[in-house]
Design a protein around this motif. Structure first.
Motif, mmCIF file in Angstrom:
data_model
loop_
_atom_site.group_PDB
_atom_site.id
_atom_site.type_symbol
_atom_site.label_atom_id
_atom_site.label_comp_id
_atom_site.label_asym_id
_atom_site.label_seq_id
_atom_site.Cartn_x
_atom_site.Cartn_y
_atom_site.Cartn_z
ATOM 1 N N VAL A 1 0.851 -1.194 0.000
ATOM 2 C CA VAL A 1 0.000 0.000 0.000
ATOM 3 C C VAL A 1 0.889 1.246 0.000
ATOM 4 C CG1 VAL A 1 -1.747 1.320 1.256
ATOM 5 C CG2 VAL A 1 -1.882 -1.182 1.182
ATOM 6 N N LEU A 2 0.649 2.165 -0.928
ATOM 7 C CA LEU A 2 1.413 3.407 -0.988
ATOM 8 C C LEU A 2 0.960 4.332 0.131
ATOM 9 C CD1 LEU A 2 3.464 5.219 -2.471
ATOM 10 C CD2 LEU A 2 1.559 6.018 -3.906
ATOM 11 N N THR A 3 1.859 4.600 1.078
ATOM 12 C CA THR A 3 1.490 5.399 2.250
ATOM 13 C C THR A 3 2.131 6.787 2.276
ATOM 14 O OG1 THR A 3 3.274 4.360 3.524
ATOM 15 C CG2 THR A 3 1.088 3.358 3.682
ATOM 16 N N SER A 4 3.148 7.017 1.454
ATOM 17 C CA SER A 4 3.785 8.341 1.445
ATOM 18 C C SER A 4 4.522 8.573 0.137
ATOM 19 C CB SER A 4 4.770 8.477 2.611
ATOM 20 O OG SER A 4 5.408 9.750 2.584
ATOM 21 N N TYR A 5 4.448 9.791 -0.354
ATOM 22 C CA TYR A 5 5.349 10.235 -1.412
ATOM 23 C C TYR A 5 6.634 10.769 -0.767
ATOM 24 C CZ TYR A 5 1.262 10.056 -4.508
ATOM 25 O OH TYR A 5 0.173 9.649 -5.231
ATOM 26 N N ILE A 6 7.562 11.228 -1.608
ATOM 27 C CA ILE A 6 8.787 11.837 -1.100
ATOM 28 C C ILE A 6 8.854 13.259 -1.641
ATOM 29 C CG2 ILE A 6 11.304 11.646 -0.954
ATOM 30 C CD1 ILE A 6 11.008 8.668 -1.365
ATOM 31 N N LEU A 7 8.184 14.159 -0.929
ATOM 32 C CA LEU A 7 8.044 15.549 -1.338
ATOM 33 C C LEU A 7 8.676 16.466 -0.294
ATOM 34 C CD1 LEU A 7 4.311 15.488 -2.480
ATOM 35 C CD2 LEU A 7 6.277 15.896 -3.974
ATOM 36 N N ASN A 8 9.536 17.364 -0.755
ATOM 37 C CA ASN A 8 10.028 18.380 0.159
ATOM 38 C C ASN A 8 8.988 19.494 0.288
ATOM 39 O OD1 ASN A 8 10.293 19.920 -2.172
ATOM 40 N ND2 ASN A 8 12.529 19.806 -2.217
ATOM 41 N N GLN A 9 9.329 20.569 0.988
ATOM 42 C CA GLN A 9 8.358 21.637 1.225
ATOM 43 C C GLN A 9 7.873 22.245 -0.088
ATOM 44 O OE1 GLN A 9 9.866 25.269 3.038
ATOM 45 N NE2 GLN A 9 8.051 25.424 4.323
ATOM 46 N N TYR A 10 8.784 22.481 -1.020
ATOM 47 C CA TYR A 10 8.409 23.073 -2.304
ATOM 48 C C TYR A 10 7.456 22.155 -3.069
ATOM 49 C CZ TYR A 10 8.797 24.933 -7.038
ATOM 50 O OH TYR A 10 8.509 25.434 -8.288
ATOM 51 N N GLY A 11 7.801 20.853 -3.146
ATOM 52 C CA GLY A 11 6.958 19.899 -3.860
ATOM 53 C C GLY A 11 5.573 19.788 -3.242
ATOM 54 N N ALA A 12 5.512 19.834 -1.920
ATOM 55 C CA ALA A 12 4.224 19.739 -1.237
ATOM 56 C C ALA A 12 3.356 20.955 -1.557
ATOM 57 C CB ALA A 12 4.439 19.620 0.271
ATOM 58 N N LYS A 13 3.956 22.152 -1.565
ATOM 59 C CA LYS A 13 3.184 23.358 -1.861
ATOM 60 C C LYS A 13 2.741 23.387 -3.321
ATOM 61 C CE LYS A 13 4.835 26.521 1.724
ATOM 62 N NZ LYS A 13 3.524 27.078 2.094
ATOM 63 N N LYS A 14 3.567 22.884 -4.227
ATOM 64 C CA LYS A 14 3.209 22.882 -5.649
ATOM 65 C C LYS A 14 2.082 21.896 -5.943
ATOM 66 C CE LYS A 14 4.975 24.708 -8.803
ATOM 67 N NZ LYS A 14 4.663 25.992 -9.482
ATOM 68 N N THR A 15 2.071 20.767 -5.244
ATOM 69 C CA THR A 15 1.088 19.719 -5.541
ATOM 70 C C THR A 15 -0.136 19.755 -4.636
ATOM 71 O OG1 THR A 15 2.210 18.154 -4.045
ATOM 72 C CG2 THR A 15 2.914 18.171 -6.363
ATOM 73 N N GLY A 16 -0.027 20.403 -3.477
ATOM 74 C CA GLY A 16 -1.104 20.344 -2.490
ATOM 75 C C GLY A 16 -1.134 19.042 -1.721
ATOM 76 N N LEU A 17 -0.085 18.222 -1.887
ATOM 77 C CA LEU A 17 0.026 16.941 -1.184
ATOM 78 C C LEU A 17 0.851 17.118 0.087
ATOM 79 C CD1 LEU A 17 0.761 14.778 -4.358
ATOM 80 C CD2 LEU A 17 -1.309 14.636 -2.951
ATOM 81 N N PRO A 18 0.790 16.165 1.025
ATOM 82 C CA PRO A 18 1.536 16.316 2.282
ATOM 83 C C PRO A 18 3.048 16.313 2.062
ATOM 84 C CG PRO A 18 -0.149 14.589 2.474
ATOM 85 C CD PRO A 18 -0.053 14.949 1.025
ATOM 86 N N ARG A 19 3.752 17.183 2.794
ATOM 87 C CA ARG A 19 5.214 17.107 2.823
ATOM 88 C C ARG A 19 5.610 15.836 3.539
ATOM 89 N NH1 ARG A 19 9.194 17.907 6.354
ATOM 90 N NH2 ARG A 19 7.666 18.467 7.976
ATOM 91 N N SER A 20 6.600 15.139 3.029
ATOM 92 C CA SER A 20 7.009 13.875 3.645
ATOM 93 C C SER A 20 7.890 14.125 4.865
ATOM 94 C CB SER A 20 7.745 12.991 2.634
ATOM 95 O OG SER A 20 8.880 13.645 2.120
ATOM 96 N N ASN A 21 8.035 13.109 5.694
ATOM 97 C CA ASN A 21 8.796 13.235 6.941
ATOM 98 C C ASN A 21 10.299 13.373 6.720
ATOM 99 O OD1 ASN A 21 6.609 13.185 8.651
ATOM 100 N ND2 ASN A 21 6.692 10.983 8.990
ATOM 101 N N ASN A 22 10.773 13.026 5.535
ATOM 102 C CA ASN A 22 12.172 13.228 5.184
ATOM 103 C C ASN A 22 12.270 13.384 3.671
ATOM 104 O OD1 ASN A 22 12.711 10.515 3.947
ATOM 105 N ND2 ASN A 22 12.367 9.783 6.040
ATOM 106 N N THR A 23 13.466 13.512 3.169
ATOM 107 C CA THR A 23 13.648 13.742 1.735
ATOM 108 C C THR A 23 14.229 12.531 1.023
ATOM 109 O OG1 THR A 23 15.692 14.913 2.335
ATOM 110 C CG2 THR A 23 13.779 16.242 1.813
ATOM 111 N N GLY A 24 13.971 11.338 1.572
ATOM 112 C CA GLY A 24 14.376 10.109 0.900
ATOM 113 C C GLY A 24 15.779 9.661 1.254
ATOM 114 N N GLY A 25 16.194 8.564 0.618
ATOM 115 C CA GLY A 25 17.458 7.931 0.964
ATOM 116 C C GLY A 25 17.312 7.065 2.196
ATOM 117 N N CYS A 26 18.399 6.392 2.567
ATOM 118 C CA CYS A 26 18.397 5.522 3.748
ATOM 119 C C CYS A 26 17.241 4.522 3.660
ATOM 120 C CB CYS A 26 18.318 6.337 5.032
ATOM 121 S SG CYS A 26 19.634 7.560 5.200
ATOM 122 N N TYR A 27 17.090 3.903 2.497
ATOM 123 C CA TYR A 27 15.949 3.022 2.246
ATOM 124 C C TYR A 27 16.157 1.655 2.884
ATOM 125 C CZ TYR A 27 14.715 6.591 -1.142
ATOM 126 O OH TYR A 27 14.394 7.782 -1.740
#
Length: 430
Positions: free
Chosen positions: A305-331
């Motif tokens: 189940v897809l539970t989160s995208y990987i969006l920084n503050q700019y991406g979240a504001k552009k899309t209207g989607l939630p900002r993610s808890n981090n910016t990815g990596g450390c998978y």
């Protein structure tokens, strides 16, 4: 000026010039031992400085980074970033991080154990010579890095992060007479040197496999079969999935096939993926994001189940989607219930994929790549190492077609992966 004083100076100079400002400094000290012609070279030490500043005025943004921290260079950068901002385009999504409680984070050793680094590297050379006589070591190095980063902004954000970690990388090939394998490599990060170098990551497994890759064959036909993706190769495939489906650009442009799919089952129930920069098992993580937020661990796929995208503050504001808890990596991909040995035994026909080369996926996630350092499997047995063999797949379909995940996991220090089996992949020879 000291690093934190640089940031205070920057904020003071820009306070009445721009609407918002965020700035950071970092200093990295790296101690490195290299292998040259089979012998350990002298210790090399490097020190790198970085200064970055972003400003916003009238919803225009300017950013600049330099690798000098003397007062003249800092003041020139400040003047330049104001000029860049004035000449940029208006974007309502530009912003800086809001106030958060000031914090200091420290992880890992702060000084290297140079004697241990030397002893372990020499031990590695001796063990490879004894246990892997066909292996020829090439670019091989062990290093220790300690990094201190400061980040401040005009909203009162004030973070300091110091981390120390060891990094080992080894490039090699196997050779018998005039025949040799293709180049192969392994690398990893650790916080402390507690075991011999062959005990970490996938290094021993990769050396074992490389010794059996001197005499290669291609597959004679084209067929649909299983691929077993090694932990080493999972890193590249997860990177592709994130960049094609889950990050700023594909979501802002709405080209991602997973746009508006949060909460939906889009992958196999066997697949769980986390981005966990603060997991204790991760040696090279982070506590602060580049856009000024305290990082937290998060789950991206939970049993498919897809539970989160990987969006920084700019991406979240552009899309209207939630900002993610981090910016990815450390998978981290969670391990499964099937031993690798059984995954191979359960494979009627397919390939063990160690490395891929030669292609990037399109916006839909379609991917065609050449296999490197990989093996052909038939009737539950590894038959021979491959050459001139390709696989063609769609990343979204591959996530849905995961049929087995191994019990075994490999910790590379910055990522942790098991073996993953995907069905119905097109496999073709030259």
């Amino acid at each position: 000026m000291a690093n934190k004083e640089i940031l205070k100076h920057t904020l003071a100079r820009l306070e009445k010039v721009v609407d918002k400002c965020q700035c950071s400094t970092s200093i990295n000290r790296k101690y490195e031992l290299n292998l040259e012609n089979g012998r350990i070279s002298l210790l090399r030490t490097t020190i790198d400085h970085n200064y970055s500043v972003t400003v916003i005025k009238d919803q225009k943004q300017g950013s600049i980074s330099i690798n000098k921290t003397d007062e003249q260079s800092i003041n020139e950068a400040i003047d330049k970033v104001v000029e860049i901002c004035a000449n940029s385009e208006v974007d309502e999504a530009y912003d800086i991080a809001p106030y958060q409680e000031p914090k200091t984070f420290v992880s890992g050793d702060l000084e290297p154990d140079l004697n241990k680094m030397f002893d372990l590297l020499q031990d590695y050379v001796d063990k490879v010579k004894t246990n892997y006589p066909t292996i020829k070591l090439m670019d091989t190095a062990i290093s220790f890095t300690v990094s201190t980063k400061h980040l401040m902004n005009s909203n009162g954000v004030d973070f300091t992060e110091t981390e120390g970690y060891y990094d080992f990388t080894s490039l090699f090939a196997a050779k018998e007479g005039d025949k040799s394998s293709s180049f192969n490599y392994s690398s990893y990060y650790v916080r402390k040197l507690e075991k011999d170098l062959l005990s970490y990551g996938s290094l021993k497994q990769v050396l074992d496999e490389t010794t059996n890759q001197i005499y290669t064959q291609g597959v004679a036909d084209k067929f649909k079969g299983d691929i077993i993706i090694t932990p080493d190769c999972m890193s590249m495939l997860v990177y592709f999935v994130v960049n094609v489906y889950l990050s700023n650009m594909p979501l802002i442009s709405k080209t991602s096939p997973l746009y508006n799919k949060l909460g939906e089952q889009v992958a196999s129930p066997l697949f769980t993926l986390h981005a966990a920069p603060r997991d204790e098992r991760i040696a090279k993580g982070y506590h602060v994001t580049g856009d000024g937020f305290e990082a937290k661990n998060m789950t991206i796929f939970d049993k498919g189940v897809l539970t989160s995208y990987i969006l920084n503050q700019y991406g979240a504001k552009k899309t209207g989607l939630p900002r993610s808890n981090n910016t990815g990596g450390c998978y981290i991909v969670e391990n499964g219930d099937t031993p690798l040995e059984d995954m191979i035994k359960n494979c009627k026909r397919g390939v063990l994929v160690h490395r891929i080369s030669g292609g990037n996926p399109n916006n839909n996630g379609d991917l065609s790549v050449v296999l490197k350092n990989s093996f052909y499997i038939e009737d539950g047995e590894i038959k021979y190492p491959l050459n001139e063999t390709m696989i063609t797949l769609n990343l979204k379909d591959a996530l849905a077609n995961i049929v087995e995940v191994s019990k075994e996991q490999v910790n590379f220090g910055h990522e942790i992966y098991p073996y993953v089996k995907v069905k119905d992949v097109l496999i073709s020879g030259k």
